[in-house]
Design an enzyme around this catalytic site. Structure first.
Site, mmCIF file in Angstrom:
data_model
loop_
_atom_site.group_PDB
_atom_site.id
_atom_site.type_symbol
_atom_site.label_atom_id
_atom_site.label_comp_id
_atom_site.label_asym_id
_atom_site.label_seq_id
_atom_site.Cartn_x
_atom_site.Cartn_y
_atom_site.Cartn_z
ATOM 1 N N SER A 49 0.830 -1.220 0.000
ATOM 2 C CA SER A 49 0.000 0.000 0.000
ATOM 3 C C SER A 49 0.864 1.269 0.000
ATOM 4 C CB SER A 49 -0.911 0.016 1.226
ATOM 5 O OG SER A 49 -1.798 -1.080 1.178
ATOM 6 N N CYS A 127 -6.542 -1.775 6.837
ATOM 7 C CA CYS A 127 -5.422 -2.095 7.740
ATOM 8 C C CYS A 127 -5.899 -1.870 9.178
ATOM 9 C CB CYS A 127 -4.211 -1.216 7.425
ATOM 10 S SG CYS A 127 -2.864 -1.468 8.594
HETATM 11 C C1 SIN Z 1 0.856 -2.808 7.302
HETATM 12 O O1 SIN Z 1 1.624 -2.238 6.526
HETATM 13 O O2 SIN Z 1 0.863 -2.553 8.508
HETATM 14 C C2 SIN Z 1 -0.105 -3.851 6.819
HETATM 15 C C3 SIN Z 1 -1.040 -3.311 5.834
HETATM 16 C C4 SIN Z 1 -2.439 -3.799 5.993
HETATM 17 O O3 SIN Z 1 -2.766 -4.518 6.946
HETATM 18 O O4 SIN Z 1 -3.274 -3.435 5.163
#
Ligand code: SIN
Length: 295
Positions: A49, A127
């Protein structure tokens, strides 16, 4: 076990060679690793992301491998706009940019960066451990509708990844649908934690994290099943898928395709491994199975 006839698939506005896609967050931080997963048989790949500003992520430990799953609290680490360069060599390939933001304007800005280089946009509204982002936005149907609309009106295929950490996931799915989503991805990780009995402290630096892997597969199947009863746009099943039989089960619940994440840790060629059992030239058309478990 029933097999599926191979052939191209239309998944939420893009065409893929099979039903098996790489989920966000796994080997998705460089163009080279995404290209490698495509060469290992992933039908499409979703990036790590990307958000409006560069982010270092949470203090470690960020990852714990458990018996039946993976617990993570990475904290959305990413280089922001610089990442666009990473995937520009993959232009024309089925690469989906996962993006996050704190409001509709930020989602629209980040999505616009990927115009022309990504085949679709996946909104991370899920998230479970990022203050002001992810599920903090994605638990509110009004915000989900507004963020989805801000991206879908740009004209790119728009997928919305949902959190299971809500009382009624169908209310969120319907909000994404009203916002013009091309597909729903269900589900992101389940909010969870472990404590080290030796240290008497939480295992993760962030204390709370998100659980993925086999342990959450039944939760994901339930969410896909509920969404299929309430929404009309395609659903992409995600959460603990690790075998051909899991793919069939997701389809029977209502998924048109699946995203695979944690299973890549134990078999980097899991897409080829699953495809060998899932597909046969004399198999049934996949659409005969999608949603067939509903009465
Ligand atoms: C993260 O980068 O903490 C995980 C991303 C997610 O759970 O969407």
């Amino acid at each position: 076990m029933v097999s599926i006839r191979p052939g191209p698939v239309n998944v939420g506005g893009i065409q893929t060679p099979n039903h098996l896609l790489l989920a966000a967050g796994i080997l998705g931080t460089t163009g080279a690793s995404l290209a490698r997963m495509l060469s290992y048989g992933a039908g499409a790949v979703v990036t790590k992301s990307i958000g409006p500003e560069p982010k270092d992520g949470h203090a470690g430990p960020c990852l714990a491998i458990l018996d039946d799953g993976v617990l993570n609290a990475m904290g959305l680490p990413n280089p922001s706009k610089d990442f666009v360069e990473e995937i520009s060599p993959l232009k024309g390939k089925p690469v989906i940019a996962s993006i996050y933001g704190g409001n509709p304007e930020e989602f629209a800005m980040v999505a616009e960066w990927f115009r022309g280089s990504a085949a679709a946009i996946e909104l991370n509204l899920s998230c479970p451990h990022a203050e002001g982002y992810g599920a903090a936005v994605g638990s509110d149907p009004h915000l989900v509708e507004a963020c989805t609309l801000a991206v879908s009106r740009l004209g790119m295929p728009t997928w919305v990844k949902l959190t299971p950490n809500v009382t009624d996931i169908t209310a969120i799915g319907k909000a994404a649908e009203r916002g013009g989503a091309s597909a729903i991805v269900a589900i992101n990780t389940v909010k969870a934690m472990r404590i080290s009995t030796g240290l008497r402290r939480p295992v993760l630096g962030n204390r709370y994290g998100g659980l993925s892997g086999k342990a959450i597969f039944p939760v994901a199947v339930r969410c896909v099943y509920e969404l299929y009863e309430s929404c009309h746009i395609p659903i992409i099943g995600c959460g603990g898928v690790s075998s051909a039989d899991n793919v069939l089960e997701m389809m029977m619940a209502g998924a048109v395709a699946v995203e695979i994440g944690s299973a890549v840790y134990s078999d980097v060629r899991v897409f080829e491994t699953i495809a060998r059992t899932l597909y046969a030239d004399d198999g049934v058309p996949a659409h005969d199975l999608v949603g067939c478990a509903h009465g």
